[in-house]
Design a protein around this motif. Structure first.
Motif, PDB file in Angstrom:
ATOM      1  N   VAL A  43       0.844  -1.204   0.000  1.00 41.89           N
ATOM      2  CA  VAL A  43       0.000   0.000   0.000  1.00 41.89           C
ATOM      3  C   VAL A  43       0.881   1.256   0.000  1.00 41.89           C
ATOM      4  N   VAL A  44       0.723   2.119  -0.984  1.00 43.74           N
ATOM      5  CA  VAL A  44       1.494   3.369  -1.079  1.00 43.74           C
ATOM      6  C   VAL A  44       0.512   4.542  -1.180  1.00 43.74           C
ATOM      7  N   ARG A  83      -6.177   8.815  -2.939  1.00 46.05           N
ATOM      8  CA  ARG A  83      -6.464   7.766  -1.965  1.00 46.05           C
ATOM      9  C   ARG A  83      -7.573   6.812  -2.408  1.00 46.05           C
ATOM     10  N   LYS A  84      -8.619   7.334  -2.991  1.00 41.27           N
ATOM     11  CA  LYS A  84      -9.700   6.446  -3.454  1.00 41.27           C
ATOM     12  C   LYS A  84      -9.217   5.575  -4.611  1.00 41.27           C
ATOM     13  N   GLU A  85      -8.496   6.185  -5.552  1.00 35.81           N
ATOM     14  CA  GLU A  85      -7.972   5.420  -6.699  1.00 35.81           C
ATOM     15  C   GLU A  85      -7.006   4.341  -6.243  1.00 35.81           C
ATOM     16  N   VAL A  86      -6.154   4.677  -5.264  1.00 36.26           N
ATOM     17  CA  VAL A  86      -5.203   3.690  -4.735  1.00 36.26           C
ATOM     18  C   VAL A  86      -5.963   2.501  -4.156  1.00 36.26           C
ATOM     19  N   PHE A 104      -0.274   6.594   6.753  1.00 38.75           N
ATOM     20  CA  PHE A 104      -1.228   6.711   7.864  1.00 38.75           C
ATOM     21  C   PHE A 104      -0.795   7.759   8.892  1.00 38.75           C
ATOM     22  N   ASP A 105       0.481   8.139   8.861  1.00 37.85           N
ATOM     23  CA  ASP A 105       1.004   9.205   9.738  1.00 37.85           C
ATOM     24  C   ASP A 105       0.818   8.921  11.231  1.00 37.85           C
TER      25      ASP A 105
END
Length: 338
Positions: free
Chosen positions: A211-212, A221-224, A255-256
């Motif tokens: 996951v990147v 983010r949605k496309e990933v 996710f920080d």
């Protein structure tokens, strides 16, 4: 990007400020993936791992994953990685009689780009492992955004499709070894192609499939998620593919967790991870998924105890059989740890 900036720094005081007591402390767990590190400014060897493994959860055994540690300093270049396997097998030998059986299974490194010629290296590494070598990982991480790739593990584009590399992968099945895959999510279709070509070789996807969500992927983010989930569901059609559920505490995951005043609680971790981890488990089934700590890499984001608590929270509604598979059964089967 420097090698150090690929990893989040481990801050002992910060981790201690939010370390939880273990939930369900008697549940037996086999940690499917951890490393020993001996790098500039960063040492995490057996003593450090034991400190984490004995911090409350019932870690009964583990699978050690190659990490460029203690290679041989001399001799033929291609055989130097056998030093890591020798070192790990030797230092953990006394623990095989009593828990936790650290490195009950060992995954080493061999340069599969050597094609069929890698066979001699694999045979030497089997000997070095003292009966505990179970597979090989050769990193294939590549992205058009070069800032994402650790220089220590940079690979050329399309390596999984390369005929010579595949000739190297072919040697694994012949020797009863598995293939651990660390790659970025856009490369999952290439892994599908490889795994389909070698149906008798167990292929284990590391860290939920790469996951990147930083750098050039920050605003997608949605496309990933959509691209990743589609690729993972396609991979799940192949019965020889398994997934390590974990490894989402790295910088690249976006996710920080490291940016909070205190480390994330297990509830916060479970909430953040749920879409990703539940997708893996739904697609592959519990009998093809296994939980991993990915320590010390993920230690920059949360304490060991909180991570396993999060896995327990995520599976609170699962059946006893499903939990048995996720926490110990699948890893024991795939890496032949009986």
């Amino acid at each position: 990007m420097s090698t150090t900036s690929n990893y989040l720094p481990v801050r002992a005081q910060w981790l201690a400020s939010g370390t939880e007591a273990a939930l369900e402390p008697d549940m037996p767990i086999i940690d499917a993936h951890h490393h020993f590190y001996e790098r500039a400014g960063w040492t995490y060897l057996l003593d450090e791992y034991l400190q984490d493994a004995r911090s409350g959860h019932n870690i009964t055994a583990s699978v050690y994953m190659q990490a460029l540690t203690r290679y041989r300093a001399s001799g033929p270049e291609q055989l130097r990685p056998a030093g890591e396997i020798e070192y790990v097998a030797g230092v953990t030998a006394p623990l095989q009689q009593g828990g936790p059986q650290v490195a009950k299974g060992i995954v080493g490194y061999a340069d599969l780009r050597r094609g069929a010629a890698v066979r001699d290296v694999l045979e030497a590494e089997l000997q070095a492992g003292d009966g505990r070598l179970r597979g090989v990982r050769h990193l294939v991480t590549w992205d058009a955004d070069t800032s994402l790739v650790n220089p220590l593990s940079a690979a050329p584009r399309g390596l999984l499709l390369d005929p010579t590399y595949r000739a190297g992968v072919a040697q694994l099945g012949a020797l009863g070894l598995s293939y651990d895959a660390w790659l970025f999510f856009p490369q999952l279709p290439e892994l599908f192609d490889l795994a389909k070509a070698y149906p008798d070789t167990p292929v284990i996807v590391n860290h939920c499939g790469g996951v990147v969500r930083i750098a050039s992927y920050t605003d997608q983010r949605k496309e990933v998620f959509d691209t990743w989930s589609r690729s993972m569901r396609e991979l799940a059609q192949l019965p020889n593919v398994y997934v390590k559920v974990g490894g989402l505490g790295m910088r690249i995951n976006g996710f920080d967790f490291d940016k909070g005043e205190r480390p994330p609680s297990s509830t916060q971790l479970a909430d953040a991870w749920k879409p990703w981890m539940h997708t893996c488990i739904e697609a592959f089934g519990a009998d093809r998924c296994m939980f991993e700590s990915n320590f010390p890499v993920d230690k920059g984001s949360y304490p060991f105890s909180n991570g396993w608590n999060a896995f327990k929270r995520l599976t609170a509604q699962a059946s006893d059989g499903e939990r048995q598979a996720l926490f110990r059964g699948t890893v024991a089967k795939v890496y032949r740890l009986a």
